[in-house]
Motif scaffolding. Structure first.
Motif, mmCIF file in Angstrom:
data_model
loop_
_atom_site.group_PDB
_atom_site.id
_atom_site.type_symbol
_atom_site.label_atom_id
_atom_site.label_comp_id
_atom_site.label_asym_id
_atom_site.label_seq_id
_atom_site.Cartn_x
_atom_site.Cartn_y
_atom_site.Cartn_z
ATOM 1 N N ALA A 176 -13.237 0.366 -13.758
ATOM 2 C CA ALA A 176 -12.320 -0.269 -14.702
ATOM 3 C C ALA A 176 -10.996 0.490 -14.772
ATOM 4 O O ALA A 176 -9.934 -0.115 -14.958
ATOM 5 N N LEU A 177 -11.049 1.801 -14.611
ATOM 6 C CA LEU A 177 -9.825 2.609 -14.629
ATOM 7 C C LEU A 177 -8.989 2.386 -13.376
ATOM 8 O O LEU A 177 -7.758 2.524 -13.410
ATOM 9 N N GLU A 178 -9.634 2.057 -12.243
ATOM 10 C CA GLU A 178 -8.930 1.814 -10.985
ATOM 11 C C GLU A 178 -9.323 0.441 -10.432
ATOM 12 O O GLU A 178 -10.041 0.327 -9.437
ATOM 13 N N PRO A 179 -8.854 -0.634 -11.077
ATOM 14 C CA PRO A 179 -9.341 -1.974 -10.719
ATOM 15 C C PRO A 179 -8.823 -2.513 -9.393
ATOM 16 O O PRO A 179 -9.423 -3.416 -8.826
ATOM 17 N N ARG A 180 -7.725 -1.975 -8.905
ATOM 18 C CA ARG A 180 -7.110 -2.584 -7.724
ATOM 19 C C ARG A 180 -7.086 -1.650 -6.508
ATOM 20 O O ARG A 180 -6.440 -1.940 -5.509
ATOM 21 N N THR A 181 -7.752 -0.519 -6.607
ATOM 22 C CA THR A 181 -7.773 0.420 -5.488
ATOM 23 C C THR A 181 -9.200 0.860 -5.215
ATOM 24 O O THR A 181 -10.102 0.607 -6.017
ATOM 25 N N ALA A 182 -9.387 1.507 -4.094
ATOM 26 C CA ALA A 182 -10.701 2.063 -3.779
ATOM 27 C C ALA A 182 -11.001 3.189 -4.765
ATOM 28 O O ALA A 182 -10.154 4.057 -5.009
ATOM 29 N N VAL A 183 -12.181 3.156 -5.343
ATOM 30 C CA VAL A 183 -12.520 4.148 -6.358
ATOM 31 C C VAL A 183 -12.577 5.539 -5.734
ATOM 32 O O VAL A 183 -13.036 5.726 -4.613
ATOM 33 N N ARG A 184 -12.065 6.528 -6.471
ATOM 34 C CA ARG A 184 -12.040 7.906 -5.990
ATOM 35 C C ARG A 184 -13.108 8.738 -6.688
ATOM 36 O O ARG A 184 -13.449 8.488 -7.846
ATOM 37 N N THR A 185 -13.608 9.735 -5.972
ATOM 38 C CA THR A 185 -14.594 10.643 -6.568
ATOM 39 C C THR A 185 -14.034 11.295 -7.823
ATOM 40 O O THR A 185 -14.745 11.458 -8.818
ATOM 41 N N ARG A 186 -12.758 11.649 -7.805
ATOM 42 C CA ARG A 186 -12.134 12.275 -8.957
ATOM 43 C C ARG A 186 -12.259 11.397 -10.205
ATOM 44 O O ARG A 186 -12.550 11.875 -11.295
#
Length: 398
Positions: free
Chosen positions: A178-188
């Protein structure tokens, strides 16, 4: 003349009494007919609803440990056997009460018109929504535990504790998506989400034993500031290079119907192009590697299964639905996590692909294209294998 009037009044009174008796009898008969017309499933649902109401009252008054099935049956005006015919035991009933509350909160949650404009503000808003459950100083211990969705003293088996650890990791993934809805999710971002959830659950644990301790507004500000912490984006898990590639296939299959996406509430069509990952509750942490391996346009569906729907299944439903309810109040509908989440207590999806043995460690995945299963994988890393299998790789395997 007076005698004539009295006679008429007497007759009218008699007729009125008879009419009232007929209406009363007709009403009771209609009620009886309605009961008789209820199907077995409807009668069971009515009984289940009555037990849940009675159980919530019992748990609020006495807490989980001191609650008694006999008193719950008495409150519901049912027999002890009727309670056990719907719920395997007190733990299953307690989890069902909490899951029912989470479901009601999820249904009533309304998404805002737009999401917060930064990760920090989003985490602060999420924390404020989540912290609404903290009990007040005047609440009874039992009612406070229910409001907190407390699991203290409930999970006393290794399988339940393992499931909870996996669920927490899965919750962190959903919050990160939900915090990064339009990009590949990052481990961070996943680590950040996990840190925020740890803060909130720690505050809840303290408030459970010392109601009124901890300022929700201070905690929300702390969650917001956590977004500025520098965390390292680790490389992919060390086992992924050793995962066997997905097997090429060209299999017809009948996608099960009637399944629901828990995030949107809409029906799911598993015949859509994309990746389907079937995960036992004890392997939900593998969802992250599947999401990271999938292409951004892939329709990814996680099917959650278990060999213990009465307890582990209800625990999974409670935790996931509860988190989704919070997310829906913070993030715009179009920015909620994109993967679809399906609860499949009956194992209909694995059965449809010929996989009839499911448990909490199940990990099976397949890719669908043009209504056909074009790649399959199972075992550790199956979701990664199916998600990372491109059209070019499938053609080369053939």
């Amino acid at each position: 003349m007076p005698s004539t009037i009295n006679l008429r009044c007497s007759r009218f009174s008699d007729v009125l009494n008879i009419w009232m008796l007929v209406v009363s009898w007709t009403g009771k008969r209609a009620e009886g007919d309605t009961m008789a017309r209820l199907t077995r499933a409807q009668q069971q649902e009515r009984t289940r609803a009555a037990v849940l109401v009675a159980a919530r009252q019992e748990f609020a008054e006495h807490g989980y440990v001191e609650a008694k099935i006999d008193r719950i049956a008495e409150r519901a005006e049912l027999t002890r056997g009727a309670v056990y015919s719907n719920f395997a035991g007190k733990r299953a009933l307690y989890l069902a009460v909490l899951a029912d509350a989470a479901e009601r909160a999820r249904v009533s949650a309304e998404s805002p018109g737009e999401s917060p404009d930064s990760a920090g503000r989003a985490l602060g808003a999420f924390a404020r929504v989540w912290l609404e459950r903290l009990p007040l100083a005047g609440d009874t211990p039992g009612s406070g535990h229910l409001q907190l969705r407390s699991l203290s003293g409930v999970l006393d088996t290794d399988s339940a504790r393992t499931a909870l650890a996996e669920l927490v990791r899965f919750e962190a993934l959903l919050l990160a998506l939900a915090l990064e809805p339009r990009t590949a999710v990052r481990t961070r971002t996943v680590r950040l989400a996990d840190l925020v959830l740890t803060l909130l659950h720690g505050a809840a644990s303290l408030a459970e034993n010392a109601p009124g301790v901890g300022d929700p507004f201070e905690l929300a500000r702390a969650a917001e500031h956590l977004a500025s912490i520098a965390a390292i984006d680790d490389a992919e898990p060390s086992h992924l290079p050793f995962v066997a590639p997905a097997q090429s296939a060209k299999d017809q299959w009948a996608a099960p119907r009637g399944l629901r996406d828990e995030i949107t509430g809409r029906q799911v069509d598993l015949g859509d192009d994309g990746v389907v990952v079937v995960l036992g509750v004890g392997r939900l942490s593998a969802a992250e590697e599947a999401v990271r391996s999938a292409r951004l346009r892939d329709e990814v569906t996680f099917v959650v299964v278990t060999s213990d729907p009465a307890e582990i299944g209800r625990l999974a439903r409670l935790r996931i639905v509860d988190l989704i309810g919070c997310l829906r109040r913070v993030f715009a509908a179009e920015e909620l996590p994109r993967p679809r989440i399906v609860f499949d207590d009956g194992g209909t999806v694995p059965a449809a692909i010929g996989w009839n043995s499911i448990d909490d460690l199940t990990e099976v995945a397949f890719r669908v294209h043009d209504g056909l299963i074009v790649a399959r994988a199972d075992g550790r890393g199956a979701g990664h294998a199916a998600a990372s299998c491109s059209a070019h790789e499938r053609r080369r395997q053939r």
